[in-house]
Enzyme design. Sequence first.
Site, PDB file in Angstrom:
ATOM      1  N   ASP A 122       0.807  -1.220   0.000  1.00  0.00           N
ATOM      2  CA  ASP A 122       0.000   0.000   0.000  1.00  0.00           C
ATOM      3  C   ASP A 122       0.843   1.274   0.000  1.00  0.00           C
ATOM      4  O   ASP A 122       2.012   1.278   0.417  1.00  0.00           O
ATOM      5  CB  ASP A 122      -0.877   0.038   1.259  1.00  0.00           C
ATOM      6  CG  ASP A 122      -2.081  -0.886   1.158  1.00  0.00           C
ATOM      7  OD1 ASP A 122      -2.120  -1.743   0.255  1.00  0.00           O
ATOM      8  OD2 ASP A 122      -2.980  -0.758   2.014  1.00  0.00           O
TER       9      ASP A 122
ATOM     10  N   HIS B  89      -6.261   2.910  -4.215  1.00  0.00           N
ATOM     11  CA  HIS B  89      -6.152   3.201  -2.778  1.00  0.00           C
ATOM     12  C   HIS B  89      -6.475   4.681  -2.535  1.00  0.00           C
ATOM     13  O   HIS B  89      -5.849   5.322  -1.702  1.00  0.00           O
ATOM     14  CB  HIS B  89      -4.746   2.842  -2.284  1.00  0.00           C
ATOM     15  CG  HIS B  89      -4.618   2.771  -0.779  1.00  0.00           C
ATOM     16  ND1 HIS B  89      -5.612   2.317   0.048  1.00  0.00           N
ATOM     17  CD2 HIS B  89      -3.587   3.108   0.050  1.00  0.00           C
ATOM     18  CE1 HIS B  89      -5.208   2.369   1.309  1.00  0.00           C
ATOM     19  NE2 HIS B  89      -3.995   2.860   1.342  1.00  0.00           N
TER      20      HIS B  89
ATOM     21  N   HIS C 106      -5.438   9.758  -0.309  1.00  0.00           N
ATOM     22  CA  HIS C 106      -5.220   9.068   0.975  1.00  0.00           C
ATOM     23  C   HIS C 106      -5.495  10.032   2.129  1.00  0.00           C
ATOM     24  O   HIS C 106      -4.684  10.181   3.046  1.00  0.00           O
ATOM     25  CB  HIS C 106      -3.784   8.531   1.048  1.00  0.00           C
ATOM     26  CG  HIS C 106      -3.601   7.376   1.979  1.00  0.00           C
ATOM     27  ND1 HIS C 106      -3.272   7.519   3.304  1.00  0.00           N
ATOM     28  CD2 HIS C 106      -3.702   6.043   1.799  1.00  0.00           C
ATOM     29  CE1 HIS C 106      -3.161   6.341   3.878  1.00  0.00           C
ATOM     30  NE2 HIS C 106      -3.426   5.413   2.988  1.00  0.00           N
TER      31      HIS C 106
ATOM     32  N   HIS D 125       3.726  -2.220   3.170  1.00  0.00           N
ATOM     33  CA  HIS D 125       3.678  -0.882   2.574  1.00  0.00           C
ATOM     34  C   HIS D 125       4.988  -0.572   1.840  1.00  0.00           C
ATOM     35  O   HIS D 125       6.068  -0.725   2.422  1.00  0.00           O
ATOM     36  CB  HIS D 125       3.480   0.193   3.652  1.00  0.00           C
ATOM     37  CG  HIS D 125       2.104   0.155   4.272  1.00  0.00           C
ATOM     38  ND1 HIS D 125       1.745  -0.787   5.200  1.00  0.00           N
ATOM     39  CD2 HIS D 125       1.016   0.950   4.065  1.00  0.00           C
ATOM     40  CE1 HIS D 125       0.481  -0.574   5.551  1.00  0.00           C
ATOM     41  NE2 HIS D 125       0.026   0.468   4.881  1.00  0.00           N
TER      42      HIS D 125
HETATM   43 ZN   LIG Z   1      -2.850   3.408   3.000  1.00  0.00          ZN
END
Ligand SMILES: [Zn+2]
Length: 282
Positions: A88, A139, A143, A234
Amino acid sequence: MATPSPHAALRRWSTPPALTASIGLHAVAAGTAVLVPEAVWWALGGIALNHVGLTAAGLMPRSHVLGPNCTRLPAAAAARRQYALTLDDGPDPDVTPRVLDLLDQHGVRATFFCIAARAQAHPALLRNIVTRGHDVQNHSHAHRHTFSLLGPGALSREIQRAQQVLTDLCGRGPHCFRAPAGLRNPFLDPVLHRLGLHLVSWTRRGFDTVTADATRVLQRLTRGMAAGDIVLLHDGHARRNANGAPVVLDVLPRLLAHAAALGLTATTLRDAVPPRDSGRTA
Ligand SMILES: [Zn+2]
């Protein structure tokens, strides 16, 4: 049987049972307030408790209360002894290329839940992810930390904007969405349904944006690891160890070796998760 029109409306969004119950509760509370005025505070108390419950569900990333939520791969993928590695918050110009090299060395394909604004800033890097056989999913655009507080219009704009950017850069559209920090509200599922996107969370996560100890992160990911798992690391916002090295780069080779020792093979969400059944006919 007549062929459905390509312009037919999407299959209707079906209200999750918890929201149906919530709507019913509001109706009962309103009726109670009108018919039995002395009970109005009980009615308001019931509504307040209901909202607390829905908010709590939105704070639990793996909850299914607010709508469908993919926390594991479909059974067919699990039967093939597959798992999905998801990364991510990238692309990150420092970390992502090194992650890609590690994945190449292990012959593993992963799914990158990219922040579209970052993808716009590093378009060549995003295309490199795709060229090397990996999957890119949505995503959100920015964010935002306030994502779970947005109303339906703002949620839709944020997700659609990301969808457009990632589609333009990758040449193909995401079919999965992961909420920032996994947090959401009851308005999200109807938006995802309309856009034909699955909500995907995870089976296990390493908390590698907050934990600098790679062994600790690895333990969280591998304890009970099994076929069908969706694991989360991540490549963006990566926590660094005392030497300044991103923790994910230490965790990744050990995680991939562990999975291989369990006889698991990595797949992508594009390969393992069919398109969301939104009733699209065109
Ligand atoms: Zn995230």
